[in-house]
Structure formats: structure tokens, C-alpha cells
Write a protein that holds these residues in place. Structure first.
Motif, mmCIF file in Angstrom:
data_model
loop_
_atom_site.group_PDB
_atom_site.id
_atom_site.type_symbol
_atom_site.label_atom_id
_atom_site.label_comp_id
_atom_site.label_asym_id
_atom_site.label_seq_id
_atom_site.Cartn_x
_atom_site.Cartn_y
_atom_site.Cartn_z
ATOM 1 N N TYR A 1 1.007 -1.385 -0.144
ATOM 2 C CA TYR A 1 0.101 0.494 0.061
ATOM 3 C C TYR A 1 0.497 2.199 0.187
ATOM 4 C CZ TYR A 1 1.568 -0.273 4.404
ATOM 5 O OH TYR A 1 1.456 -0.362 6.167
ATOM 6 N N THR A 2 0.572 2.491 -0.915
ATOM 7 C CA THR A 2 0.957 3.509 -0.412
ATOM 8 C C THR A 2 0.381 4.620 0.592
ATOM 9 O OG1 THR A 2 1.659 3.054 -2.674
ATOM 10 C CG2 THR A 2 1.790 5.496 -1.773
ATOM 11 N N ILE A 3 1.765 5.168 1.349
ATOM 12 C CA ILE A 3 0.858 6.111 2.088
ATOM 13 C C ILE A 3 0.593 7.848 1.699
ATOM 14 C CG2 ILE A 3 0.967 7.408 4.906
ATOM 15 C CD1 ILE A 3 1.530 5.038 5.326
ATOM 16 N N THR A 4 -0.308 7.849 1.742
ATOM 17 C CA THR A 4 -0.650 9.463 0.491
ATOM 18 C C THR A 4 0.229 10.368 1.497
ATOM 19 O OG1 THR A 4 -2.619 9.837 1.216
ATOM 20 C CG2 THR A 4 -2.505 8.468 -0.660
ATOM 21 N N LYS A 5 1.659 11.388 0.840
ATOM 22 C CA LYS A 5 1.834 12.288 1.161
ATOM 23 C C LYS A 5 2.258 13.009 0.364
ATOM 24 C CE LYS A 5 3.272 12.245 5.369
ATOM 25 N NZ LYS A 5 2.465 12.908 6.407
ATOM 26 N N PRO A 6 1.769 14.020 0.657
ATOM 27 C CA PRO A 6 2.072 15.905 -0.431
ATOM 28 C C PRO A 6 3.629 15.588 -0.949
ATOM 29 C CG PRO A 6 0.745 16.254 1.191
ATOM 30 C CD PRO A 6 0.901 15.105 1.797
ATOM 31 N N LYS A 7 4.247 15.647 -0.478
ATOM 32 C CA LYS A 7 5.457 15.332 -0.851
ATOM 33 C C LYS A 7 6.339 14.280 -1.451
ATOM 34 C CE LYS A 7 5.989 20.470 0.978
ATOM 35 N NZ LYS A 7 6.743 21.382 1.653
ATOM 36 N N ASN A 8 6.049 13.613 -0.431
ATOM 37 C CA ASN A 8 7.283 12.356 -0.490
ATOM 38 C C ASN A 8 6.217 10.923 0.379
ATOM 39 O OD1 ASN A 8 9.509 11.357 0.326
ATOM 40 N ND2 ASN A 8 9.606 10.801 1.842
ATOM 41 N N PRO A 9 5.321 10.242 -0.806
ATOM 42 C CA PRO A 9 4.047 9.172 -0.039
ATOM 43 C C PRO A 9 5.702 8.493 -0.192
ATOM 44 C CG PRO A 9 4.667 9.863 -3.152
ATOM 45 C CD PRO A 9 5.211 11.303 -2.017
ATOM 46 N N GLU A 10 4.884 7.287 0.882
ATOM 47 C CA GLU A 10 5.594 6.182 0.945
ATOM 48 C C GLU A 10 4.644 4.738 0.394
ATOM 49 O OE1 GLU A 10 6.821 7.559 5.800
ATOM 50 O OE2 GLU A 10 5.382 5.801 5.712
ATOM 51 N N THR A 11 6.011 4.321 -0.287
ATOM 52 C CA THR A 11 4.879 2.888 -0.493
ATOM 53 C C THR A 11 6.058 1.399 0.796
ATOM 54 O OG1 THR A 11 4.855 3.135 -3.078
ATOM 55 C CG2 THR A 11 5.373 0.986 -2.419
ATOM 56 N N HIS A 12 4.686 0.661 1.292
ATOM 57 C CA HIS A 12 5.392 -0.752 2.215
ATOM 58 C C HIS A 12 4.381 -1.681 1.455
ATOM 59 C CE1 HIS A 12 5.317 2.813 5.952
ATOM 60 N NE2 HIS A 12 4.904 3.539 5.226
ATOM 61 N N THR A 13 5.866 -2.159 1.436
ATOM 62 C CA THR A 13 5.390 -3.922 0.982
ATOM 63 C C THR A 13 6.117 -4.643 2.777
ATOM 64 O OG1 THR A 13 6.966 -3.455 -1.061
ATOM 65 C CG2 THR A 13 6.088 -5.664 -0.252
#
Length: 268
Positions: A65-77
């Protein structure tokens, strides 16, 4: 299970790297027998079933899943069986190879604790299914009342020596009609090691069907006074959600060549 919230507003950063190709492994077919062998209280069994069931969950290997962040979204696996994990962003990456956490941060921008954060959001996101982990103790708790509605609950604690913070406690409250999870209360003991009476509260009321399971699209922290829930404080949104029976290769979770193990960072 690790405890959660202390760094959530200050540590959401990491750099993306190209992932190796997925490698398929044989899927175990005795999941239902394993679940049957372990006895769960009826109320938590009903919650699992309302979200697709443990049999479906236990067959999965890779959650993304991806945590939405305006400047730096994170993709967690995360590998759901081994609990190896990886977080990638444009700025830096971190992960857990099954033995040690690692950090790839060439510009030295990350100021948080990799050991604490690498799987922090996984345990929030994978509710209620992570409550089927080994070492969990189930007990009764009073209903949680919010906006005039009673939400029955289950108190969760851990056997001695389980996880990094076995003194943590969790309170899962569910909709009495649908059995879907509605609230999570939790204490934080990671730094002190001492039991806490300060229960933080997250609302779960935004679910998405994904490959036969109900998984969160967002979760919201609320202000509170004890068990008196006040107004919403902040929401974390999730996008690009996928869950699959196909595992990623071990190389995907391994420390990249220029990364460092977290123990070495702490010793500098």
C-alpha cells in the motif's frame, strides 16, 4: 507486535529503488487446518469473518500500500509470512531483512528510529488480522460508546516475551450488527518498558474490498479523555492497495549495497 504512534507525525520518508522480479513459491494448502487447530474466542472469530476470514488472509504473502503524502508518499511492502518488510520513497528507503533493520539514506535526512518505524504502519494497517498472531491473549472489556452507539470490545494483551513491547495492550471494538472493526485503542510502552493507562484511539470506518478481504482505505486518530472520544485529529490515507499469494524474492527485502544496518547507525 510493536507499539505504534510515537513517531508517526515525524518519520514518513525513504528513497525508492528498483525491486527485483517476484519469485513464485508453492502455496500451502493446509491453512484451514492450521486455523482450526488454534482456538479463538467467538467475538474475535466473528470480526475476522466480517473482514474476509483468516483462511483467506493466511493464504496471502505480499501486502502493498502507499501512504499518501503531498511531498513524499511512502510505499510499504510486507511479506505476511516472514514479516520481512520494506518502505520506499523518493528520499530514502528502509526495511527489515528478517534479522536486522536497514536504512538507505545517502543524504542523511532521516532522523527517526528505523527499528521502531519499519513495520509501525503495518500493524495499524493489517488490523484486525494481526490479532491472530501467536502469543495473543484475549479478554473481556467494556463497550466503547461514541455518538450514542455502543461498540462491544475485546481486550488484547501478549504473553511474556512476545514482540518488542509485550506490555502493550490493545482494545478492539466492533460494530454490533456487522462485526466489522470500528475502533482500536492501544497503549505505548516502547521507550519506557512500563505498562501504561493512556489508551490512544483510532477509528476504522473506511474499508475497501481487496482480493476477498476488507482492508482500510484510511484510519483516523481521535482526541480523547480516557474512554471519552472527542473530535478527529488526523487521518492517514492509503492508496494502491494490493494483496497477493505471490511472495517477493528475498533480495527485495535484503539490505541494498549502499545501505547500512540500523545497529551500525546507532553505534556511530
Amino acid at each position: 507486535m510493536k507499539s505504534f504512534l510515537l513517531l508517526i507525525l515525524s518519520v514518513l520518508v525513504f528513497s525508492c529503488k528498483q525491486a527485483p522480479k517476484d519469485e513464485k513459491e508453492p502455496i500451502e494448502h493446509n491453512v484451514e487446518e492450521k486455523i482450526t487447530a488454534k482456538t479463538y474466542p467467538e467475538n474475535i472469530r466473528n470480526v475476522f469473518e466480517a473482514h474476509g476470514g483468516l483462511a483467506v488472509w493466511k493464504k496471502q504473502r505480499t501486502l502493498i500500500y502507499t501512504i499518501t503524502k503531498p511531498k513524499n508518499p511512502e510505499t510499504h511492502t510486507t511479506d505476511l509470512r516472514s514479516r520481512k518488510d520494506r518502505i520506499d520513497t523518493e528520499r530514502f528507503s528502509m526495511g527489515f531483512d528478517g534479522r536486522q533493520p536497514w536504512l538507505l539514506d545517502e543524504n542523511e535526512n532521516y532522523k527517526g528510529n528505523v527499528e521502531f518505524y519499519h513495520n509501525l504502519m503495518f500493524y495499524f494497517y493489517a488490523m484486525p488480522f494481526v490479532l491472530a498472531d501467536d502469543g495473543v491473549v484475549y479478554d473481556e472489556t467494556e463497550d466503547l460508546v461514541f455518538d450514542g452507539t455502543n461498540y462491544p470490545g475485546i481486550r488484547i494483551s501478549y504473553q511474556t516475551g512476545v514482540g518488542t513491547s509485550p506490555k502493550d495492550e490493545y482494545f478492539v471494538h466492533y460494530d454490533a450488527e456487522t462485526n466489522q472493526m470500528a475502533w482500536l485503542g492501544y497503549t505505548v510502552t516502547y521507550r519506557s518498558g512500563e505498562k501504561s493507562d493512556n489508551v490512544r484511539w483510532i477509528r476504522y470506518d473506511d474499508w475497501a474490498p481487496v482480493n476477498g478481504l476488507l482492508l482500510p482505505k484510511s484510519i483516523t486518530w481521535y482526541n480523547y479523555e480516557g474512554r471519552d472520544i472527542k473530535d478527529a485529529r488526523n487521518t492517514v490515507d492509503f492508496e494502491n492497495i494490493s494483496i497477493s499469494e505471490i511472495p517477493r524474492s528475498d533480495d527485495f527485502y535484503a539490505k541494498p549495497g549502499q545501505a547500512v544496518f540500523w545497529e551500525n547507525v546507532k553505534e556511530e
